[in-house]
Write an enzyme that holds these catalytic residues in place. Structure first.
Site, short mmCIF file in Angstrom:
data_model
loop_
_atom_site.label_atom_id
_atom_site.label_comp_id
_atom_site.label_asym_id
_atom_site.label_seq_id
_atom_site.Cartn_x
_atom_site.Cartn_y
_atom_site.Cartn_z
N GLU A 172 0.83 -1.23 0.00
CA GLU A 172 0.00 0.00 0.00
C GLU A 172 0.85 1.27 0.00
OE1 GLU A 172 -3.02 -0.22 3.09
OE2 GLU A 172 -4.04 -1.85 2.05
N GLU A 291 -5.46 -8.54 -0.11
CA GLU A 291 -6.14 -8.20 1.15
C GLU A 291 -7.61 -7.95 0.84
OE1 GLU A 291 -4.52 -5.24 3.85
OE2 GLU A 291 -2.48 -5.74 3.22
O1 AHR Z 1 -4.85 -5.91 7.17
C1 AHR Z 1 -4.74 -4.77 7.94
C2 AHR Z 1 -4.08 -3.60 7.23
O2 AHR Z 1 -4.92 -3.14 6.20
C3 AHR Z 1 -2.78 -3.91 6.51
O3 AHR Z 1 -1.69 -3.79 7.35
C4 AHR Z 1 -2.73 -2.86 5.44
O4 AHR Z 1 -2.04 -3.30 4.30
C5 AHR Z 1 -4.18 -2.52 5.17
O5 AHR Z 1 -4.40 -1.18 5.18
#
Ligand code: AHR
Length: 491
Positions: A172, A291
């Site tokens: 990210e 994610e």
């Molecule tokens: O999964 C939790 C967080 O969410 C991670 O660390 C990040 O990549 C995202 O913003």
């Protein structure tokens, strides 16, 4: 209400990559410490890992587990987590305002992961980290021996190389919350240089470049184009992340998360196609949805624990039945996009935004969302089939014309079964299904239904569980209001 589904076992959308069924463990909250790792727990093995979790993790048959972050990655020096545990530094983790004792590092993680039958998907730090440090980690992990870092690994007790195949180039990096976040140009350049060096070190690896942190980022689209133009020939996948919320108690909008995700995937796949054409490239870049999940309860309840504590128990969601329906819907979207999405990670696995929870010193238990994920991991492997559906629709704040039915179909690897994954998103009306194009008899029907949308499971007991439904003729199938269904048809 009624919905129509037309499908046939020989109308294949795509073989499903096993990596669609992956997850994620970050140094965050209690995911590692008092999560997967708790020396002193009655079930801990000689390395300090809780064995009572195996009962819940192993049946998922996870393909990959992503590690060590997440936002944590961008401030992490992997060298802090190797060697004698007593000598490892204790640090402040600026991503989650917690204390990091470094008692679990890359070696312990890879061994734990492989013990579960999963492969590690490791990230390299492109926040505070450099291309050289990333390449050194790769040397430490994948070179058999005879170089300083591979011999260092051997001296730490891991004689054989880890052979880690899949690597994330940062995490990210467009986010203002990210430690040393980057502009698209800055990231594109460092990702390209790091990728070159890593592939020179080990050409057999595959790399994932960071896409936008989510579709709402102001630079979404432009970020993807800039990164892909610079890294197209070096990387294999582009990442997507998305967390869905029900902050305003607006269930119809929340339940459109599968459709929202579908739009997001199609848009990013379109950008990849555009850049491929622009660069006149022969190769493809596929998508890694590394994610995804539902995430809002902790934010809504604002239970922020004190900073710089250990373990700092954050983002421990209490998932309810509605969340299980949302996860079911998301799963149908991932299967229906398996021609472009090759990797997807439920974020996360234990305690943090997790289907599996642990009580320190006590039992491990599972949340409502564990079940649809388990069903997909169990019956969702094989080939995704093309579906033509006609479903009644609804309008909500988030989107117009959301179908009440979410659906996906998978032909099993042995070609004997078609498994249908179905969510009736109507909270008050049942749905009669009318099938065409498919023969065969119903062999199994698993469902989650009949609960209040706010019912939850706890460490003390599980209320929200799947049950087996009586079998019937396919064309007599009636989905209950607010239900998750897995119907296996023997061909
Ligand atoms: O999964 C939790 C967080 O969410 C991670 O660390 C990040 O990549 C995202 O913003």
């Amino acid at each position: 209400m009624k919905a129509r589904i037309n499908l046939s076992a020989d109308r294949t959308l795509s073989p499903i990559d096993d990596r669609l069924y992956s997850s994620f463990v970050e140094h965050m909250g209690r995911a590692i410490y008092t999560g997967i790792y708790e020396p002193g727990h009655p079930s801990a093995d000689e390395n300090g890992f809780r064995q009572d979790l195996i009962k819940w993790i192993k049946p998922l048959n996870l393909s990959y587990i992503r590690y060590p972050g997440g936002n944590f990655l961008s401030g992490y020096n992997w060298k802090d987590g190797i060697g004698n545990k007593a000598d490892r530094p204790v640090r402040r983790d600026l991503a989650w305002f917690a204390i990091e004792p470094n008692q679990v590092g890359v070696n312990e993680f890879v061994s734990w992961c492989r013990k579960l039958g999963a492969e590690p998907m490791l990230g390299v730090n492109l926040g505070t980290g450099t291309p050289a440090e990333a390449t050194e980690l790769l040397e430490y992990c994948n070179v058999a021996g005879g170089t300083a870092l591979s011999d260092l690994r051997r001296s730490h007790g891991w004689e054989k190389p880890h052979n880690v195949r899949l690597w994330c180039l940062g995490n990210e990096m467009d986010g203002p919350w990210q430690i040393c976040g980057k502009t698209a140009q800055e990231y594109a350049r460092i990702a390209h240089e790091t990728a070159k060096m890593m592939k020179w070190m080990d050409p057999s690896i595959e790399l994932v470049a960071c896409g936008s942190s989510n579709r709402e980022m102001p630079t979404f689209g432009e970020w993807e184009r800039t990164v892909l133009r610079s890294c197209w020939e070096d990387v294999d996948y582009l990442s997507l992340h998305s967390y869905y919320k029900d902050l305003d108690f607006d269930s119809p909008s929340f339940l459109s998360c599968g459709e929202q995700m579908d739009g997001f995937i199609k848009e990013v796949a379109g950008i990849c196609a555009q850049i491929k054409q622009e660069l006149k490239s022969e190769k493809d870049v596929y998508l890694s949805f590394d994610e995804w999940n539902v995430w809002y309860h902790f934010q809504r309840d604002k239970k922020e624990p004190e900073k710089w504590t250990f373990p700092r128990a954050i983002e421990e969601e209490e998932y309810n039945f509605l969340d299980a329906l949302a996860v079911g819907s998301i799963i149908t979207t991932l299967i229906n996009n398996s021609d472009t999405v090759k990797i997807s990670c439920l974020a996360q696995l234990v305690n943090v935004l997790a289907p599996i929870m642990t009580v320190p010193g006590g039992p491990a238990w599972v949340q409502t969302t564990y079940w649809p994920f388990l069903h997909a991991c169990t019956y969702g492997r094989g080939k995704a089939l093309k579906l033509d559906t006609e479903s009644p629709v609804y309008n909500c704040k988030a989107m117009d014309t959301v179908p009440y039915l979410s659906s996906a179909a998978v032909l099993s690897e042995d070609g004997r079964y078609v498994t249908l994954f179905l969510v009736n998103k109507s909270l008050d009306e049942e749905m009669r299904l009318i099938f065409s194009g498919i023969g065969g008899k119903m062999a199994e029907w698993i469902s989650m239904e009949g609960y209040s949308i706010y019912d939850i499971n706890t460490a003390e007991g599980s209320t929200v569980l799947p049950t087996k439904k009586p079998l019937c003729d396919l064309n007599e199938t009636v989905l209950s209001a607010a239900s998750w269904n897995v119907i296996r048809v023997e061909l």
